[in-house]
Motif scaffolding. Structure first.
Motif, PDB file in Angstrom:
ATOM      1  N   ALA A  32       0.875  -1.287   0.049  1.00  0.00           N
ATOM      2  CA  ALA A  32       0.040  -0.019  -0.200  1.00  0.00           C
ATOM      3  C   ALA A  32       0.981   1.348   0.090  1.00  0.00           C
ATOM      4  N   VAL A  33       2.164   1.160  -0.464  1.00  0.00           N
ATOM      5  CA  VAL A  33       3.236   2.428  -0.156  1.00  0.00           C
ATOM      6  C   VAL A  33       2.534   3.386  -1.406  1.00  0.00           C
ATOM      7  N   LEU A  34       2.128   3.024  -2.437  1.00  0.00           N
ATOM      8  CA  LEU A  34       1.655   3.955  -3.404  1.00  0.00           C
ATOM      9  C   LEU A  34       0.710   4.901  -2.766  1.00  0.00           C
ATOM     10  N   ARG A  35      -0.215   4.404  -2.139  1.00  0.00           N
ATOM     11  CA  ARG A  35      -1.262   5.362  -1.415  1.00  0.00           C
ATOM     12  C   ARG A  35      -0.776   5.909   0.075  1.00  0.00           C
ATOM     13  N   TYR A  36      -0.203   5.021   0.897  1.00  0.00           N
ATOM     14  CA  TYR A  36       0.171   5.688   2.248  1.00  0.00           C
ATOM     15  C   TYR A  36       1.394   5.738   2.543  1.00  0.00           C
ATOM     16  N   GLY A  37       2.599   5.422   1.593  1.00  0.00           N
ATOM     17  CA  GLY A  37       3.686   5.462   2.033  1.00  0.00           C
ATOM     18  C   GLY A  37       4.330   4.510   2.870  1.00  0.00           C
ATOM     19  N   ASN A  38       5.596   4.433   2.868  1.00  0.00           N
ATOM     20  CA  ASN A  38       6.462   3.403   3.754  1.00  0.00           C
ATOM     21  C   ASN A  38       6.217   3.554   4.982  1.00  0.00           C
ATOM     22  N   THR A  39       6.607   2.581   6.016  1.00  0.00           N
ATOM     23  CA  THR A  39       6.318   2.696   7.488  1.00  0.00           C
ATOM     24  C   THR A  39       6.704   3.973   8.156  1.00  0.00           C
ATOM     25  N   ARG A  40       7.926   4.646   7.562  1.00  0.00           N
ATOM     26  CA  ARG A  40       8.179   6.064   7.889  1.00  0.00           C
ATOM     27  C   ARG A  40       7.091   7.031   7.972  1.00  0.00           C
ATOM     28  N   GLU A  41       6.591   6.909   6.824  1.00  0.00           N
ATOM     29  CA  GLU A  41       5.313   7.890   6.692  1.00  0.00           C
ATOM     30  C   GLU A  41       4.196   7.643   7.429  1.00  0.00           C
ATOM     31  N   LEU A  42       4.095   6.305   8.221  1.00  0.00           N
ATOM     32  CA  LEU A  42       2.969   6.009   9.066  1.00  0.00           C
ATOM     33  C   LEU A  42       3.347   5.978  10.531  1.00  0.00           C
ATOM     34  N   CYS A  43       4.417   6.821  10.907  1.00  0.00           N
ATOM     35  CA  CYS A  43       4.832   6.896  12.160  1.00  0.00           C
ATOM     36  C   CYS A  43       4.903   8.239  12.593  1.00  0.00           C
ATOM     37  N   LEU A  44       4.211   8.786  13.820  1.00  0.00           N
ATOM     38  CA  LEU A  44       4.582  10.012  14.150  1.00  0.00           C
ATOM     39  C   LEU A  44       5.369  10.111  15.154  1.00  0.00           C
ATOM     40  N   GLY A  45       5.692   9.143  16.130  1.00  0.00           N
ATOM     41  CA  GLY A  45       6.678   9.441  17.162  1.00  0.00           C
ATOM     42  C   GLY A  45       7.318   8.029  17.713  1.00  0.00           C
ATOM     43  N   LEU A  46       8.415   8.203  18.223  1.00  0.00           N
ATOM     44  CA  LEU A  46       8.975   6.906  18.751  1.00  0.00           C
ATOM     45  C   LEU A  46       9.389   7.029  20.081  1.00  0.00           C
ATOM     46  N   GLU A  47       9.477   5.723  21.019  1.00  0.00           N
ATOM     47  CA  GLU A  47      10.146   5.685  21.925  1.00  0.00           C
ATOM     48  C   GLU A  47      11.474   4.660  21.709  1.00  0.00           C
ATOM     49  N   VAL A  48      12.611   5.249  22.145  1.00  0.00           N
ATOM     50  CA  VAL A  48      13.931   4.675  21.766  1.00  0.00           C
ATOM     51  C   VAL A  48      14.930   4.564  23.073  1.00  0.00           C
ATOM     52  N   VAL A  49      15.371   3.142  23.145  1.00  0.00           N
ATOM     53  CA  VAL A  49      16.559   3.158  24.084  1.00  0.00           C
ATOM     54  C   VAL A  49      17.664   3.332  23.309  1.00  0.00           C
ATOM     55  N   THR A  50      18.728   4.393  23.912  1.00  0.00           N
ATOM     56  CA  THR A  50      19.560   4.770  23.466  1.00  0.00           C
ATOM     57  C   THR A  50      20.846   3.571  23.531  1.00  0.00           C
ATOM     58  N   ALA A  51      21.834   3.907  22.869  1.00  0.00           N
ATOM     59  CA  ALA A  51      23.077   2.773  23.053  1.00  0.00           C
ATOM     60  C   ALA A  51      23.784   2.907  24.388  1.00  0.00           C
TER      61      ALA A  51
END
Length: 468
Positions: A153-172
């Motif tokens: 569905a990338v044609l209409r909605y984009g890759n996962t990057r375009e479907l994400c507004l925010g992240l929680e990340v544990v840094t190195a």
């Protein structure tokens, strides 16, 4: 390392630190079952705090870690190497849907949630999460984000990057960055979210995400069209975009040989045409108005394409079962190719307008250098992503053919580069393509990537040996 593993048990519980050979196998072997790495153990945290604590222990003991979701990747990005020095950090216990906001059209989830689980939760809330790919029943959203997965569905909605507004990340370093903001606009500095999406776990561990939701379409219609060449498919794509606009959500190209393999190995599946054609396109419309409106749009598109002899035949699914049957043809191509035997896969992208030329030129190059090789060419034509796979000649030794993989890769990837494309469209680099990409990226680009890696992970404990 006993002290390290003992400390890990204190954090996540003894039952969630796996060290027995029988328990480790599924975490150490890649999805295609062609490679098995080694590890000190598998650690399975239950929440973000536990992930952070494990990462801090890895820093203290200088132990590398390999983040892992569903382990469905195709480039050895989620399995450890042969050194046996690393742990696998499995997020399989982190499966909580944290919140759903139907006004903001967002859902906040743990990184270990299975993609299908998120799709179903969105549907229960009367919304759509449009990311869709073959492994959706086992891949996790953390892995999807770490590889910036694509799908149909990338044609209409984009890759996962375009479907994400925010992240929680544990840094190195074991710190927790809480970027779980469901904002469409946030212009307050560097976009840290985009650093971690697509980084394949080499800069930090994604533990949570805010995802975009969409209204459920009133209708979804599917059609299969047959045509003479990829060039005709591109003409059909242009016509579909002009007629249907944003309603066009899927546009998949499949060669005749792809579907020949499907019907050979899955005889219960049948093509809905009385004869075969060189190429096929599977297209899907998602309409927000009504099923009648969508049907008129699709029938009008197909009729015009037939009149202009852009396509030679077409069938429009008249039920959910028929639509599912058409999609099954597309989704069973990788399974059929696996049944046929060993093969060499390429996940590439080229500018959409040049796809027909790329296929024609590269097919000839491979036929000249590897006589009899069989091309299994299919993919997401609407976004320029081809799965340009090569099977050995009939009756040839598969093992001997696989030994030609470096030479075949070079032909394909050199051609991709000549056409202004990328050697990895949606699968990532992992360990499999890490060295290969150096022939196609500039020293400036590689240098910037190394600078980021060194700045964020100076001890090189985050998925070492992957990407860069």
């Amino acid at each position: 390392m006993n002290d390290f593993l003992s400390s890990c048990r204190d954090v996540v519980g003894a039952a969630n630190v796996l060290t027995e050979t029988a328990d480790l196998e599924r975490y150490l072997t890649d999805w295609r079952r062609r490679y098995t790495g080694r590890a000190l153990g598998v650690v399975r945290p239950a929440n973000t705090d536990e992930v952070a604590a494990i990462v801090r222990l890895c820093n203290l003991h200088h132990v590398p870690l390999v983040p892992q979701g569903g382990n469905t990747g195709l480039v050895l990005g989620s399995v450890p190497d042969q050194s046996g020095n690393a742990i696998v950090l499995s997020l399989s216990r982190m499966t909580r849907i944290r919140a759903t906001d139907t006004i903001n059209n967002t859902m906040t989830v743990d990184a270990g949630c299975i993609l299908e689980q998120i799709q179903n939760a969105a549907a229960e809330a009367g919304r759509l999460f449009p990311l869709s790919l073959a492994a959706e029943g086992s891949c996790t959203i953390g892995g999807n984000l770490a590889t910036n997965a694509g799908g149909t569905a990338v044609l209409r909605y984009g890759n996962t990057r375009e479907l994400c507004l925010g992240l929680e990340v544990v840094t190195a370093q074991g710190d927790i960055w809480n970027g779980l903001r469901g904002l469409r606009k946030d212009n307050t500095g560097y976009d840290l979210r985009d650093l971690f999406i697509g980084a394949e776990g080499t800069l930090g561990v994604i533990t949570g995400a805010v995802l975009k939701l969409f209204p459920q379409p009133k209708a979804q219609l599917t059609a299969l069209a047959a045509m003479k060449s990829p060039e005709e498919a591109l003409r059909f794509l242009s016509m579909a975009q002009e007629r249907c606009g944003a309603a066009l959500t899927g546009f998949e190209l499949m060669s005749d040989f792809c579907l020949t393999l499907v019907t050979k190995h899955f005889p219960q599946m049948r093509l809905p045409f009385p004869q075969s054609y060189p190429q096929y396109v599977l297209l899907e419309l998602s309409d927000s108005e009504s099923e009648e409106h969508a049907n008129d749009m699709l029938e009008g598109l197909v009729s015009e394409a037939l009149e202009q002899v852009i396509i030679d035949d077409a069938v429009i699914a008249s039920s959910i079962a028929q639509s599912r049957a058409l999609w099954n043809l597309r989704e069973h191509i990788p399974l059929a190719q696996a049944e046929e035997g060993k093969n060499i896969k390429h996940d590439v992208s080229v500018p959409i307008s040049r796809i027909g030329e790329f296929i024609r030129v590269t097919d000839v190059l491979l036929a000249e250098q590897f006589p009899g090789c069989r091309m299994v060419t299919f993919g997401h034509l609407g976004d320029g992503n081809l799965h340009y796979n090569v099977s050995p000649p009939e009756n040839a030794s598969p093992d001997a053919f696989i030994e030609s993989q470096p030479a075949i890769n070079r032909v394909v990837h050199d051609s991709v580069h000549a056409f202004g494309g990328s050697i990895s469209a949606e699968h990532g680099l992992g360990a499999l393509k890490r060295d290969e990409v150096r022939a196609y990226k500039s020293e400036v680009e590689l240098g910037l990537m190394r600078t980021l890696k060194q700045a964020l992970d100076p001890l090189n404990i985050m998925n070492p040996g992957k990407v860069i």
